[in-house]
Design an enzyme around this catalytic site. Structure first.
Site, PDB file in Angstrom:
ATOM      1  N   SER A 182      17.033   1.754  38.155  1.00  0.00           N
ATOM      2  CA  SER A 182      17.793   0.601  39.161  1.00  0.00           C
ATOM      3  C   SER A 182      18.052  -0.620  38.186  1.00  0.00           C
ATOM      4  O   SER A 182      18.649  -0.392  37.119  1.00  0.00           O
ATOM      5  CB  SER A 182      16.832   0.481  40.274  1.00  0.00           C
ATOM      6  OG  SER A 182      17.752  -0.596  41.198  1.00  0.00           O
ATOM      7  N   ASP A 228      21.915   7.996  47.881  1.00  0.00           N
ATOM      8  CA  ASP A 228      21.534   6.698  47.331  1.00  0.00           C
ATOM      9  C   ASP A 228      22.506   5.489  48.008  1.00  0.00           C
ATOM     10  O   ASP A 228      23.741   5.650  47.801  1.00  0.00           O
ATOM     11  CB  ASP A 228      21.494   6.440  45.834  1.00  0.00           C
ATOM     12  CG  ASP A 228      21.029   5.401  45.416  1.00  0.00           C
ATOM     13  OD1 ASP A 228      20.814   4.229  46.105  1.00  0.00           O
ATOM     14  OD2 ASP A 228      20.451   5.159  44.302  1.00  0.00           O
ATOM     15  N   HIS A 259      17.478   6.063  46.613  1.00  0.00           N
ATOM     16  CA  HIS A 259      17.254   5.432  45.788  1.00  0.00           C
ATOM     17  C   HIS A 259      16.076   5.470  44.990  1.00  0.00           C
ATOM     18  O   HIS A 259      15.722   5.076  43.834  1.00  0.00           O
ATOM     19  CB  HIS A 259      17.725   3.890  46.002  1.00  0.00           C
ATOM     20  CG  HIS A 259      17.963   2.936  44.647  1.00  0.00           C
ATOM     21  ND1 HIS A 259      18.830   3.155  43.746  1.00  0.00           N
ATOM     22  CD2 HIS A 259      17.152   1.852  44.483  1.00  0.00           C
ATOM     23  CE1 HIS A 259      18.684   2.087  43.004  1.00  0.00           C
ATOM     24  NE2 HIS A 259      17.606   1.485  43.173  1.00  0.00           N
TER      25      HIS A 259
END
Length: 465
Positions: A182, A228, A259
């Protein structure tokens, strides 16, 4: 460029909007990672066969379709904690215990926004170490740090790992990589655009609001999750499309993944594809190409793209020195072994260890000259600048802006300095010069490309009475 240009970030493009959105979605993931991390453990096994003679960087036995899926590879491994104070908020190093095969390549890993490495990605440390890598997992200075800050911290972690860590003698400083999830994945991409000597970068659902991947020359792998909604597949695809066509790369979308598909736990698709990628580019190990070119196992994969045949470059050892580095010559005024003050030409102030600290990692600064022990430097015959007799002036990195600090003396080049006839003091390791950006008390000393201006000029003034 690959296909379309850089895709704009997910909805809400101001820092405040991004922060709000990521706090809402990723705080839950970070909490889930903490729960999942409880009960993580490291299983170690015996080491594999020696590396092949034709590739001195190759480590471990010949891989198989079964071995690349293993979370516990052929190398026994252990770990050691990293304290704070080196440009990032500490962390943990994982490394093979085998010392018979020479040095290993290394990978620095950053967690996602608001998350902790220890909760989110700790499983990656023993996994990669068991396959023949040294891994440093970092905690970030702030859990709200954005991608550029995380990239800076990843590079600082690699510099610490190779220059100051207790396992630095196990690491090949020319075979380094970065990875992250991320915002940490965006940090890894940011680091790659700034340090082209890296051998590989892996962005796992990377959020990269600040980086222009058109400047990425490092072999790049990008993972996306089909489900996601934070970093969507379309966002990840457009990141991938923005890479130069000459950059070796892989894009992989994991079926059904959200995610946090790797938060606190291994993911089989990621394990069997990321390992071959870093083996190929960090270890120059073409034995692993069979798993990616073509993709050997497409189960759990929605989309796969690559620049196969994914050829690693021939390993080289960087030897370039900045063209503006002065020819090193010892200062004619102060012979080695003489205690001196290091006085700035521009400021008239001395290089000083704040508060007379004896702590490793204390950054040096300018201060009014006072002839005290924390301003008494001895230039040795081995080009060290010693203070207190046991500690040395030490470069915490090799790039522009790298901190200059004190550290227990050792024999590495980041503690060796050329005292040049034009008044500059340059690092043997990087060729960059001691530099200050202010004349005030407390102005910190850094490394910077040598240019010979007065803020880079110092003279060694003997303390002999």
């Amino acid at each position: 460029m690959r296909g379309h240009g850089h895709h704009p970030p997910p909805s809400g493009n101001t820092p405040a909007a991004r922060t709000s959105r990521f706090r809402g979605r990723l705080f839950k993931l970070a909490a889930a990672g903490l729960a999942a991390a409880v009960g993580l453990f490291t299983l170690t096994v015996t080491t594999g066969s020696a590396s092949a003679a034709d590739n001195p960087y190759q480590r471990g036995p010949d891989p198989t379709r079964t071995s690349v899926t293993a979370v516990n590879g052929p190398f026994a491994n252990t770990s050691v904690s990293v304290p704070t104070g080196y440009g990032f908020n500490g962390g943990r190093i994982y490394y093979p215990t085998d010392t018979s095969q020479g040095t290993f390549g290394a990978i620095a890993i950053s967690p996602g926004y608001t998350a902790l490495f220890s909760a989110e990605l700790a499983w990656m440390g023993p996994w990669l170490a068991s396959h023949g890598f040294v891994v440093i997992g970092i905690e970030t200075n702030s859990r709200n740090d954005f991608d550029t800050a995380r990239g800076t911290q990843l590079l600082a972690a690699l510099d610490y790992l190779t220059q100051q860590s207790p396992v630095r003698d196990r690491v090949d400083p020319n075979r380094l990589a970065v990875a992250g999830h991320s915002m940490g994945g965006g940090g890894a991409l940011s680091a790659a655009t700034r340090r082209s000597s890296l051998k590989a970068v892996v962005g796992i659902a990377p959020y990269s609001p600040s980086s222009n991947l058109a400047n990425d020359r490092v072999p790049t792998m990008i993972f996306a999750g089909q489900a996601d909604t934070v970093v969507t597949p379309s966002y990840a695809t457009n990141l991938y499309n923005s890479l130069p066509t000459t950059t070796e790369s892989v894009y992989l979308e994991v079926a059904g993944a959200d995610h946090g598909f790797m938060v606190g736990r291994s993911n089989p698709v990621m394990v069997r594809t990321m390992l071959p990628f870093v083996k190929m580019f960090v270890d120059n190990d073409t034995r692993y190409s069979q798993f990616l070119c073509p993709l050997a196992d497409s189960s759990g994969v929605v989309t796969y793209r690559s620049t196969c045949p994914l050829l690693p470059s021939t390993p080289t050892t960087p030897t370039a020195t900045p063209t503006n580095t002065p020819t090193p010559t010892a200062s004619p005024t102060v012979p080695p072994g003489s205690a001196s003050q290091i006085v700035g030409t521009q400021s008239g102030r001395c290089i000083d260890v704040p508060n007379a600290s004896h702590t490793n990692g204390t950054r040096v600064a300018l201060y009014d000259c006072n002839r005290q022990s924390n301003q008494s430097w001895t230039y040795t015959s081995t080009k060290q600048l010693q203070v207190y007799g046991t500690m040395c002036l030490d470069a915490a990195g090799s790039g522009n802006g790298a901190a200059v600090q004190i550290y227990g003396c050792h024999s590495q080049t980041n503690q060796q300095w050329n005292v040049n006839s034009n008044g500059t003091i340059s690092s043997v390791q990087s060729g960059r010069c001691l530099d200050v950006w202010s004349t005030a008390n407390g102005a910190q000393v850094q490394l910077y490309d040598c240019h010979g201006q007065t803020n880079q000029q110092f003279r060694l003034v003997s303390l002999a009475r």
